[in-house]
Design an enzyme around this catalytic site. Structure first.
Site, PDB file in Angstrom:
ATOM      1  N   ASP A 107     -11.376   2.624 -43.528  1.00 21.71           N
ATOM      2  CA  ASP A 107     -12.094   1.412 -43.930  1.00 21.71           C
ATOM      3  C   ASP A 107     -12.912   1.770 -45.171  1.00 21.71           C
ATOM      4  O   ASP A 107     -12.403   1.782 -46.283  1.00 21.71           O
ATOM      5  CB  ASP A 107     -12.952   0.953 -42.745  1.00 21.71           C
ATOM      6  CG  ASP A 107     -13.675  -0.358 -42.978  1.00 21.71           C
ATOM      7  OD1 ASP A 107     -13.493  -0.960 -44.044  1.00 21.71           O
ATOM      8  OD2 ASP A 107     -14.436  -0.796 -42.103  1.00 21.71           O
ATOM      9  N   PHE A 156     -12.108  -7.381 -39.968  1.00 21.27           N
ATOM     10  CA  PHE A 156     -12.296  -6.508 -38.801  1.00 21.27           C
ATOM     11  C   PHE A 156     -11.122  -6.695 -37.848  1.00 21.27           C
ATOM     12  O   PHE A 156     -10.849  -7.795 -37.395  1.00 21.27           O
ATOM     13  CB  PHE A 156     -13.607  -6.835 -38.093  1.00 21.27           C
ATOM     14  CG  PHE A 156     -13.932  -5.867 -36.993  1.00 21.27           C
ATOM     15  CD1 PHE A 156     -14.416  -4.603 -37.280  1.00 21.27           C
ATOM     16  CD2 PHE A 156     -13.721  -6.213 -35.659  1.00 21.27           C
ATOM     17  CE1 PHE A 156     -14.699  -3.700 -36.265  1.00 21.27           C
ATOM     18  CE2 PHE A 156     -13.998  -5.311 -34.640  1.00 21.27           C
ATOM     19  CZ  PHE A 156     -14.481  -4.056 -34.944  1.00 21.27           C
ATOM     20  N   VAL A 157     -10.415  -5.606 -37.569  1.00 17.44           N
ATOM     21  CA  VAL A 157      -9.224  -5.694 -36.721  1.00 17.44           C
ATOM     22  C   VAL A 157      -9.413  -4.956 -35.400  1.00 17.44           C
ATOM     23  O   VAL A 157     -10.253  -4.062 -35.284  1.00 17.44           O
ATOM     24  CB  VAL A 157      -7.966  -5.144 -37.448  1.00 17.44           C
ATOM     25  CG1 VAL A 157      -7.624  -6.004 -38.646  1.00 17.44           C
ATOM     26  CG2 VAL A 157      -8.160  -3.680 -37.860  1.00 17.44           C
ATOM     27  N   ASP A 163     -11.140  -0.874 -31.217  1.00 14.74           N
ATOM     28  CA  ASP A 163     -11.907  -1.682 -30.266  1.00 14.74           C
ATOM     29  C   ASP A 163     -12.905  -2.599 -30.938  1.00 14.74           C
ATOM     30  O   ASP A 163     -13.248  -2.436 -32.112  1.00 14.74           O
ATOM     31  CB  ASP A 163     -12.700  -0.750 -29.344  1.00 14.74           C
ATOM     32  CG  ASP A 163     -13.877  -0.089 -30.075  1.00 14.74           C
ATOM     33  OD1 ASP A 163     -13.630   0.507 -31.147  1.00 14.74           O
ATOM     34  OD2 ASP A 163     -15.017  -0.189 -29.598  1.00 14.74           O
TER      35      ASP A 163
HETATM   36  P1  5GP Z   1     -14.808   4.217 -42.182  1.00 12.06           P
HETATM   37  O1  5GP Z   1     -15.750   5.377 -42.153  1.00 12.06           O
HETATM   38  O2  5GP Z   1     -13.554   4.484 -42.984  1.00 12.06           O
HETATM   39  O3  5GP Z   1     -15.512   2.976 -42.664  1.00 12.06           O
HETATM   40  O4  5GP Z   1     -14.347   3.895 -40.685  1.00 12.06           O
HETATM   41  C1  5GP Z   1     -14.760   4.671 -39.621  1.00 12.06           C
HETATM   42  C2  5GP Z   1     -14.201   4.221 -38.318  1.00 12.06           C
HETATM   43  O5  5GP Z   1     -14.636   2.913 -38.049  1.00 12.06           O
HETATM   44  C3  5GP Z   1     -12.677   4.137 -38.201  1.00 12.06           C
HETATM   45  O6  5GP Z   1     -12.070   5.364 -37.931  1.00 12.06           O
HETATM   46  C4  5GP Z   1     -12.551   3.191 -37.033  1.00 12.06           C
HETATM   47  O7  5GP Z   1     -12.677   3.881 -35.816  1.00 12.06           O
HETATM   48  C5  5GP Z   1     -13.703   2.253 -37.264  1.00 12.06           C
HETATM   49  N1  5GP Z   1     -13.231   1.046 -37.974  1.00 12.06           N
HETATM   50  C6  5GP Z   1     -13.105   0.833 -39.294  1.00 12.06           C
HETATM   51  N2  5GP Z   1     -12.608  -0.392 -39.553  1.00 12.06           N
HETATM   52  C7  5GP Z   1     -12.401  -0.957 -38.343  1.00 12.06           C
HETATM   53  C8  5GP Z   1     -11.871  -2.218 -37.926  1.00 12.06           C
HETATM   54  O8  5GP Z   1     -11.477  -3.110 -38.694  1.00 12.06           O
HETATM   55  N3  5GP Z   1     -11.817  -2.430 -36.590  1.00 12.06           N
HETATM   56  C9  5GP Z   1     -12.243  -1.521 -35.659  1.00 12.06           C
HETATM   57  N4  5GP Z   1     -12.136  -1.861 -34.377  1.00 12.06           N
HETATM   58  N5  5GP Z   1     -12.735  -0.320 -36.019  1.00 12.06           N
HETATM   59  C10 5GP Z   1     -12.801  -0.042 -37.341  1.00 12.06           C
END
Ligand code: 5GP
Ligand code: MG
Length: 183
Positions: A107, A156-157, A163
């Site tokens: 993300d 947000f997925v 989850d």
């Molecule tokens: P990042 O550090 O790249 O922003 O994301 C860290 C973590 O946040 C990801 O590994 C994932 O577990 C969670 N995450 C990021 N985007 C999403 C999303 O759209 N949906 C959900 N359920 N978790 C997300």
């Protein structure tokens, strides 16, 4: 469960289980070729990467050990904090290993960015990233992920391991959560 079972909670489906499996099979072929004869270690990030790891490792023809790490993530919110804390460390020394980090989603990229820098200090021979999903428009730091399942919009997925407040991880498809569920 499938998306049709909880359609009132969903805005739309982005990736079906079948599409994800086909794509992981393609990525597994690339990884088989790229890591032939190398001491590979798959590193999964709990809990979101459980589904992608389980499916991906079974598509591989090479024998790839796996290890797991738990880091702080979103909690019950839908925004990345950028604060990374190790909650469960690896059991395997990374010295000389060709590490392939298996992730559910990139993300902001902040979590992975931190992890990759951290792994470099542990003496891995190489470090690459496989992510089932990536949100190119949400990335705040450049992550050079070698293997990516699908690029998706910045919504947000949930599903396929992802989850919302520990719900929906067992959804087989990847879907955008309907805003009424979290607002
Ligand atoms: P990042 O550090 O790249 O922003 O994301 C860290 C973590 O946040 C990801 O590994 C994932 O577990 C969670 N995450 C990021 N985007 C999403 C999303 O759209 N949906 C959900 N359920 N978790 C997300
Ligand atoms: Mg994750």
């Amino acid at each position: 469960m499938r998306a049709a079972d909880i359609e009132n909670d969903l805005d739309r489906v982005l990736v079906t289980e079948e599409q994800m499996h086909d794509r992981l099979a393609e990525l597994a072929k690339q990884v088989d070729a790229d890591y032939a004869g190398k001491d590979i270690l798959l590193v999964g990030v709990l809990k979101g990467a459980v589904m992608v790891m389980a499916d991906f490792v079974r598509h591989l023809q090479i024998d790839a050990p796996m290890d797991w790490m738990a880091v702080s993530s979103y909690g019950a919110s839908t925004k990345s904090s950028g604060v990374v804390q190790i909650r469960k460390d690896l059991d395997t020394p990374l010295e000389g290993k060709h590490v392939l980090v298996v992730e559910d989603i990139i993300d902001s990229g902040l979590t992975l960015n931190w992890l990759l820098e951290h792994f470099e200090t542990r003496g891995a021979a190489s470090i690459e990233v496989l992510a089932a999903l990536r949100k190119p428009d949400a990335m705040k730091v450049e992550i050079d992920a070698k293997y990516v399942g699908f690029d998706i919009p910045s919504d947000f997925v949930i599903g396929y391991g992802l989850d919302y407040a520990e719900r929906y991880r067992g959804l087989r498809d990847v879907a955008v959560l309907a805003p009424h569920v979290y607002s």
